[in-house]
Enzyme design. Structure first.
Site, mmCIF file in Angstrom:
data_model
loop_
_atom_site.group_PDB
_atom_site.id
_atom_site.type_symbol
_atom_site.label_atom_id
_atom_site.label_comp_id
_atom_site.label_asym_id
_atom_site.label_seq_id
_atom_site.Cartn_x
_atom_site.Cartn_y
_atom_site.Cartn_z
ATOM 1 N N GLU A 402 0.856 -1.173 0.053
ATOM 2 C CA GLU A 402 0.072 -0.099 -0.141
ATOM 3 C C GLU A 402 0.879 1.404 -0.064
ATOM 4 O OE1 GLU A 402 -3.107 -0.484 -0.770
ATOM 5 O OE2 GLU A 402 -3.234 -2.671 -0.189
ATOM 6 N N HIS A 405 1.558 2.275 -3.472
ATOM 7 C CA HIS A 405 0.586 3.247 -4.084
ATOM 8 C C HIS A 405 0.751 4.812 -3.688
ATOM 9 C CE1 HIS A 405 -1.648 0.112 -6.145
ATOM 10 N NE2 HIS A 405 -1.912 -0.646 -5.137
#
Length: 619
Positions: A402, A405
Site C-alpha cells: 500500500e 501506491h
C-alpha cells in the site's frame, strides 16, 4: 461500531508496555515513528471537518459539499463550452474533474471507514449522486463538442504540450466509451445503463463483504470462539485461511461462500448490463471496452498472457511428476500528506487499501502545486499490555504494498489531476505497489528498520532468508490462483454464455486451478474485484511481470541505490497517467518488453523450491 475520535490508533503508555520500551534503545526511525505518541491531535475526524473540509463537520455537510461542487461544475461546463478551443479548454476540463473528485474520492473513503454510520450513509449517497452527474457529463454533447473542436484542429493540437494533448485525448476517450456518438434515444439509454450499473456495483460491493451466519447449534461449541456471535447465530465474515485448525477453515469456507440468491441475481444482472452497454457504444464485449488504452489492449492479449503462463506452470508439473504524516523531500520540501488508518475497528472492512483523497495538480489560479492527500487503510492488531503491535511477514508486505501506491501519489508531479498518481492504466497502477513487495522481503531493506521488540536486536539474516523463501514458494502457488481469477474475470466479461456464473466458475476452476469445486459454494459472490477491476483483473499479473523485470534489472544488486531510485521516480512515478504506460516501462528498463518477456518474467518468479512444493502437494 464503537466511537473513534481519530483513525490512527496511538499506543497508550501502559506501565508494562512502558517498561518493555525502556529496554529498547535501538529503534529505527520507522519503528520509532510507528510507536511514538503524537505531538498533536490528528484532524482527520476533528470538528473543523474531515480532512480540513469545513462543510464535513457533520453528515449533512456532504450534501453541502456536493452542492458547492455541482455549482462549480455548472460554471466550468459553461466556460468550457463558450471559450475558444485551446489549452484553456483542457484546463477547464481538469478543474471540473478536480472539483468533483475532491468530493467523490473523499466520500469513497468515508463510506467504508468512518466509525459513524450516519457519515457512512451520507458519504455513500454522495458517491452515487456525484457518479450520476459524471455519467451525464460524459454524454453531454455540447461539452464534447468543445473538446472535439480542439482535437480536430491540427494547428491548435500542434501548439499543445504532450501532457495537455494526452489529457485531452483521455477526456475524449471517456466521452467515446460512454456513447457520445449515439443518437439522443440511444444516448439516454446509455446514461440509464450507467446509472443502473452504479447501483448494481454498489449493491454487489456491499454484499460481497457482508458476513453469512449460521445457528450456533450447527457447529461444535468449542469452535464458537473463533467466530463472531449474533444472539443464537454465529457470524462468519471471512475464510479464516490463517487458522491452524482445519475444521475452522472448512466451516468458514462452506458458510462464508454459501450462495446468496439476491447477490447472485445482482451479479448476473450486473454482467448483463455491462455487456449491453459495451455493445451499445460499439464494442464487441465489455472486456474490449475496458481494455482500450491499457498495456494489454485487447482480451486476446490478456488470455495469451494468462494461458501461456499457466501452460508453462502445467508443463513444469508434468516434468516433475508424470497515523497522519507529511511527506517531505530533502530539497523539494513538502510533497503531500499520508493519513494512516492502520488498526482494526469493529465493522471496518478487512481489506488493505489506498485511497486518494485529493489528487495533485498545478493550479494556475494560485501558481502553486496542489499537494496530494491519500489514506492508507490496514487492519493491524492493536498493541497488548505486554507488547506493541507485532507484524507478521504478510502484514509487513501488505504495508509495503500500500505504501507503493502512496509513493505513486506523493511523487507524481503531473500538470493535471485527471492523470495524477494512481490515475493511470489499471495494468500499470499496481506496478509500484508490487515492486515494493520485493523490497519488503530483502534483508538489506528489512535490516534498516526491523528489530526484536524486546531486545532491539535486528532479525538474523538467516531467519529473514527462510521467511522470504517460504513466501516465494507460496507466491508461486498464488500466481496460479491469480491466473484462475484473471481468466474467470475475462470469461465473465466476454460474450453471454447462457449459463450461471457458478457453472462457469466450476469449469474455469477445474481447467486453470486444478482443485475441485466445493458444492453449494459461490466464491464469485465474494470476488469484489469484479467491481473496480471488471475485465482488468489480469492487471495484477501484468504488473507483477513488470515489477519483476524492474526489480531484477534495476534494484536486485542494490535496493538502496539512490541513482536508480531517482530514475524510477523520473521514468515511472512522476508521470501518473500522463504518459503511455509502455513508454514508462521502456524508459525504466531501457528496452521495450514483449508479451513473451512478460510471460518469462512471471515464470521466473517460480523459485526452484517450487518444484519441491509441487511434489509435496501432489504426493
Amino acid at each position: 461500531m464503537s466511537a473513534c475520535k481519530r483513525l490512527l490508533y496511538v499506543v497508550k503508555h501502559r506501565s508494562l508496555w512502558a517498561q518493555v520500551r525502556r529496554n529498547v534503545t535501538t529503534w529505527s526511525p520507522v519503528g520509532a515513528a510507528f510507536n511514538a505518541k503524537p505531538h498533536r491531535r490528528l484532524d482527520l475526524f476533528e470538528k473543523n471537518g474531515l480532512f480540513g473540509v469545513p462543510e464535513l463537520s457533520c453528515p449533512a455537510g456532504f450534501q453541502a459539499a456536493a452542492k458547492t461542487a455541482l455549482k462549480n461544475t455548472q460554471r466550468l461546463v459553461e466556460k468550457a463550452c463558450s471559450s475558444p478551443p485551446g489549452a484553456e479548454t483542457v484546463e477547464c476540463f481538469d478543474q471540473l474533474s478536480d472539483g468533483l473528485c475532491k468530493v467523490a474520492d473523499l466520500a469513497d473513503f468515508i463510506k467504508v471507514a468512518h466509525p459513524d454510520p450516519a457519515f457512512r450513509e451520507a458519504a455513500e449517497k454522495t458517491c452515487v449522486d456525484i457518479g450520476t452527474v459524471v455519467e451525464k457529463l460524459n454524454t453531454n454533447v455540447e461539452l464534447c463538442k468543445s473538446l472535439k473542436n480542439l482535437l480536430d484542429n491540427p494547428n491548435i493540437v500542434a501548439q499543445l504540450d504532450p501532457d495537455t494533448r494526452r489529457v485531452a485525448e483521455l477526456f475524449m476517450f471517456d466521452f467515446e466509451i460512454s456513447g457520445i456518438h449515439l443518437d439522443d434515444k440511444l444516448r439516454k439509454e446509455a446514461v440509464g445503463l450507467h446509472v443502473k450499473l452504479l447501483d448494481l456495483n454498489n449493491e454487489f460491493l456491499v454484499g460481497s463483504h457482508m458476513p453469512n451466519r449460521i445457528a450456533r447449534s450447527a457447529i461444535p461449541e468449542h469452535l464458537h470462539l473463533h467466530f463472531a456471535s449474533e444472539g443464537s447465530f454465529i457470524q462468519v465474515g471471512g475464510l479464516h485461511a490463517d487458522s491452524p485448525d482445519d475444521l475452522v477453515r472448512e466451516i468458514a469456507y462452506r458458510i462464508y461462500l454459501y450462495p446468496n440468491a439476491d447477490l447472485m441475481n445482482c451479479l448476473e444482472e450486473l454482467l448483463k448490463c455491462r455487456h449491453k452497454l459495451a455493445k451499445l457504444v460499439g464494442y464487441e464485449s465489455y472486456g474490449h471496452r475496458a481494455l482500450k488504452g491499457t498495456m494489454a489492449k485487447t482480451p486476446g492479449q490478456c488470455i495469451s498472457l494468462t494461458a501461456n503462463d499457466f501452460k508453462m506452470m502445467r508443463d513444469m508439473k508434468k516434468k516433475l511428476n508424470p497515523r497522519n504524516a507529511a511527506v517531505v523531500h530533502e530539497t523539494e520540501g513538502l510533497l503531500g500528506y499520508i493519513y494512516c488508518d492502520f488498526f482494526h475497528r469493529s465493522d471496518k472492512p478487512h481489506q488493505d487499501c489506498h485511497f486518494t483523497i485529493r489528487g495533485g495538480r498545478w493550479c494556475q489560479e494560485t501558481s502553486q502545486y496542489q499537494l496530494p492527500v491519500v489514506v492508507l487503510m490496514l487492519s493491524l492488531p492493536h498493541p497488548s499490555k505486554s507488547a506493541p503491535t507485532l507484524l507478521t511477514p504478510g502484514m509487513m508486505e501488505n504495508l509495503f504494498h500500500e505504501m507503493g501506491h502512496a509513493m505513486h501519489s506523493m511523487l507524481g508531479r503531473t500538470r493535471y489531476q485527471h492523470v495524477t498518481g494512481t490515475r493511470c492504466s489499471t495494468d500499470f497502477a499496481e506496478v509500484p505497489s508490487i515492486l515494493m513487495e520485493y523490497f519488503a522481503t530483502d534483508y538489506r531493506v528489512i535490516s534498516q528498520f526491523a528489530r526484536h521488540y524486546e531486545t532491539g536486536q535486528p532479525l538474523p539474516e538467516s531467519m529473514v532468508a527462510r521467511l522470504c523463501e517460504s513466501k516465494k514458494v507460496c507466491g508461486a502457488a498464488d500466481t496460479q490462483l491469480q491466473i484462475f481469477y484473471a481468466v474467470l474475470d475475462q470469461i465473465y466479461h466476454s460474450k453471454p454464455h447462457n449459463r450461471s456464473t457458478t457453472d462457469i466458475l466450476k469449469d474455469m476452476q477445474q481447467k486453470f486451478y486444478g482443485l475441485p469445486y466445493t458444492p453449494n459454494t459461490a466464491w464469485q459472490l465474494r470476488f469484489s474485484h469484479l467491481i473496480g477491476y471488471g475485465a482488468k483483473y489480469y492487471s495484477y499479473l501484468m504488473s507483477r511481470a513488470v515489477a519483476s523485470m524492474v526489480w531484477k534489472q534495476c534494484f536486485v544488486q542494490d535496493p538502496l541505490n539512490r541513482d536508480m531510485g531517482e530514475r524510477y521516480r523520473r521514468e515511472m512515478l512522476a508521470h501518473g497517467g500522463a504518459k503511455e504506460p509502455m513508454l514508462m516501462v521502456e524508459g525504466m528498463l531501457q528496452r521495450r518488453p514483449t508479451i513473451e518477456d512478460f510471460v518469462d518474467a512471471l515464470v521466473s518468479e517460480l523459485n526452484p523450491n517450487f518444484e519441491t512444493f509441487i511434489m509435496d502437494s501432489e504426493s
